[in-house]
Design an enzyme around this catalytic site. Structure first.
Site, PDB file in Angstrom:
ATOM      1  N   GLU A  23     -29.036 -50.664 -17.251  1.00 11.02           N
ATOM      2  CA  GLU A  23     -28.576 -52.065 -17.355  1.00 11.02           C
ATOM      3  C   GLU A  23     -27.060 -52.154 -17.154  1.00 11.02           C
ATOM      4  OE1 GLU A  23     -30.484 -52.783 -21.116  1.00 11.02           O
ATOM      5  OE2 GLU A  23     -32.419 -52.636 -20.119  1.00 11.02           O
ATOM      6  N   HIS A  75     -26.499 -46.322 -18.970  1.00 10.80           N
ATOM      7  CA  HIS A  75     -27.794 -47.001 -19.018  1.00 10.80           C
ATOM      8  C   HIS A  75     -27.984 -47.815 -17.744  1.00 10.80           C
ATOM      9  CE1 HIS A  75     -31.056 -49.629 -20.177  1.00 10.80           C
ATOM     10  NE2 HIS A  75     -31.348 -48.742 -21.119  1.00 10.80           N
ATOM     11  N   GLY A 125     -38.624 -51.767 -20.360  1.00 11.23           N
ATOM     12  CA  GLY A 125     -38.936 -53.131 -20.781  1.00 11.23           C
ATOM     13  C   GLY A 125     -40.093 -53.772 -20.044  1.00 11.23           C
ATOM     14  N   ASN A 174     -32.436 -47.881 -29.086  1.00 13.89           N
ATOM     15  CA  ASN A 174     -31.423 -48.631 -28.335  1.00 13.89           C
ATOM     16  C   ASN A 174     -31.730 -50.113 -28.564  1.00 13.89           C
ATOM     17  OD1 ASN A 174     -29.743 -49.834 -26.486  1.00 13.89           O
ATOM     18  ND2 ASN A 174     -30.803 -49.041 -24.673  1.00 13.89           N
ATOM     19  N   GLU A 205     -34.773 -42.164 -17.741  1.00 22.80           N
ATOM     20  CA  GLU A 205     -35.362 -43.489 -17.929  1.00 22.80           C
ATOM     21  C   GLU A 205     -35.677 -44.103 -16.565  1.00 22.80           C
ATOM     22  OE1 GLU A 205     -34.215 -45.347 -21.946  1.00 22.80           O
ATOM     23  OE2 GLU A 205     -32.624 -45.844 -20.537  1.00 22.80           O
ATOM     24  N   LYS A 220     -30.046 -52.637 -27.815  1.00 19.04           N
ATOM     25  CA  LYS A 220     -29.505 -53.523 -26.761  1.00 19.04           C
ATOM     26  C   LYS A 220     -28.825 -54.732 -27.412  1.00 19.04           C
ATOM     27  CE  LYS A 220     -32.935 -51.686 -23.672  1.00 19.04           C
ATOM     28  NZ  LYS A 220     -33.742 -51.823 -22.476  1.00 19.04           N
ATOM     29  N   SER A 267     -40.462 -48.102 -22.003  1.00 16.21           N
ATOM     30  CA  SER A 267     -41.737 -48.560 -22.586  1.00 16.21           C
ATOM     31  C   SER A 267     -42.418 -47.485 -23.431  1.00 16.21           C
ATOM     32  CB  SER A 267     -42.680 -49.078 -21.492  1.00 16.21           C
ATOM     33  OG  SER A 267     -42.108 -50.239 -20.894  1.00 16.21           O
TER      34      SER A 267
HETATM   35  P1  PGA Z   1     -37.663 -50.037 -23.500  1.00 15.01           P
HETATM   36  O1  PGA Z   1     -36.134 -49.671 -23.179  1.00 15.01           O
HETATM   37  O2  PGA Z   1     -38.144 -49.016 -24.517  1.00 15.01           O
HETATM   38  O3  PGA Z   1     -37.630 -51.410 -24.050  1.00 15.01           O
HETATM   39  O4  PGA Z   1     -38.408 -49.918 -22.219  1.00 15.01           O
HETATM   40  C1  PGA Z   1     -35.677 -48.347 -23.147  1.00 15.01           C
HETATM   41  C2  PGA Z   1     -34.215 -48.331 -22.799  1.00 15.01           C
HETATM   42  O5  PGA Z   1     -33.785 -49.151 -21.990  1.00 15.01           O
HETATM   43  O6  PGA Z   1     -33.450 -47.504 -23.310  1.00 15.01           O
END
Ligand code: PGA
Length: 254
Positions: free
Chosen positions: A99, A97, A175, A9, A169, A11, A215
């Site tokens: 976000e 997601h 992140g 992903n 998640e 982003k 992460s």
């Molecule tokens: P990350 O994000 O691996 O940077 O923690 C995962 C995601 O949001 O899909």
């Protein structure tokens, strides 16, 4: 045995030139990977979907979007629809997601409609769920995740539900550099699989792919993917470097 999936992903990262470079590097790296049981999906920013879909030809990955709108066409400035993705040969999209939920206020009802739109047009939804830290600290993380599934993907009939990929998640892990421990991930994945079994039966629950995200990186992927109910990962930050992403893909294959 369930297929493993490693989905990147990206982003809102990379310029067009950087995206081209990264796609080329990943594509080349995958050439030398003997992938028997692992599928790779790259969820790139919308302006690069055509490029990614072109790269897929003759490459060992599939292209995915990060979001779709629930309507097919119309006056929805700035949005991208499932038929648009289909016309670019994009096979997957992330939906729900955290976000999107947090910054764009996407509710369960809207997310259900997005899943409906993606299934209608043959785009595989990667549906995200997960609790925030406060909910975990309060010990209500199982209820929270169950509710997120009940108000969306659990409302579909079994033959449609089985086309959905679930991504657990935990928001506190996204992140932050603090991943869920393999045991925490396994515990939630097993619970999700039990709920699926209760709703759709054993055959559907055993074949549903449940990814872990938050992460996940080259250092912890192997241990996370070794858990019996973890079928791969949704990878954010670590998908932006070809070598790290390829290490994660190889970890899924073991
Ligand atoms: P990350 O994000 O691996 O940077 O923690 C995962 C995601 O949001 O899909």
């Amino acid at each position: 045995m369930r297929t493993k999936i490693v989905a990147g992903n990206w982003k809102m990262n990379k310029t067009f030139q950087e995206a081209e470079e990264l796609l080329a590097e990943i594509s080349e790296g995958l050439e030398s990977c003997e992938l028997q049981n692992t599928d790779v999906i790259l969820c790139v920013p919308a302006p690069y979907l055509e490029l990614a879909a072109d790269f897929c030809d003759g490459s060992k990955f599939m292209a995915g979007a990060q979001n779709i709108h629930d309507q097919d066409f119309g006056a929805y400035t700035g949005e991208v629809s499932a038929p648009m993705l289909k016309s670019l040969n994009v096979d997957f999209t992330i939906i729900g997601h955290s976000e999107r939920r947090k910054y764009f206020g996407e509710s369960g009802d809207f997310l259900k409609k997005k899943v409906e739109a993606s299934l209608k047009h043959g785009i595989g939804p990667i549906f995200c769920c997960g609790e925030v830290l406060d909910e975990r600290n309060q010990g209500i993380h199982f209820e929270v995740v169950k509710k997120q599934l009940e108000e969306t993907v659990f409302l579909f009939p079994a033959d449609e539900f089985r086309q959905i990929i679930i991504a657990y998640e935990p928001v506190w892990a996204i992140g932050t550099g603090v991943n869920a421990t393999p045991a925490q991930a396994q515990e939630m994945h097993a619970a999700i699989r039990r709920w699926i079994e209760g709703k759709f039966g054993e055959e559907v629950s055993e074949s549903t792919i449940i990814l872990y995200g938050g992460s996940c990186n080259a250092g912890n992927a192997a241990e996370l993917f070794r858990q019996p109910d973890v079928d791969g990962g949704l990878i954010g930050g670590a998908s932006l470097k070809a070598s790290e992403f390829l290490t994660i893909v190889k970890a899924a294959e073991k």
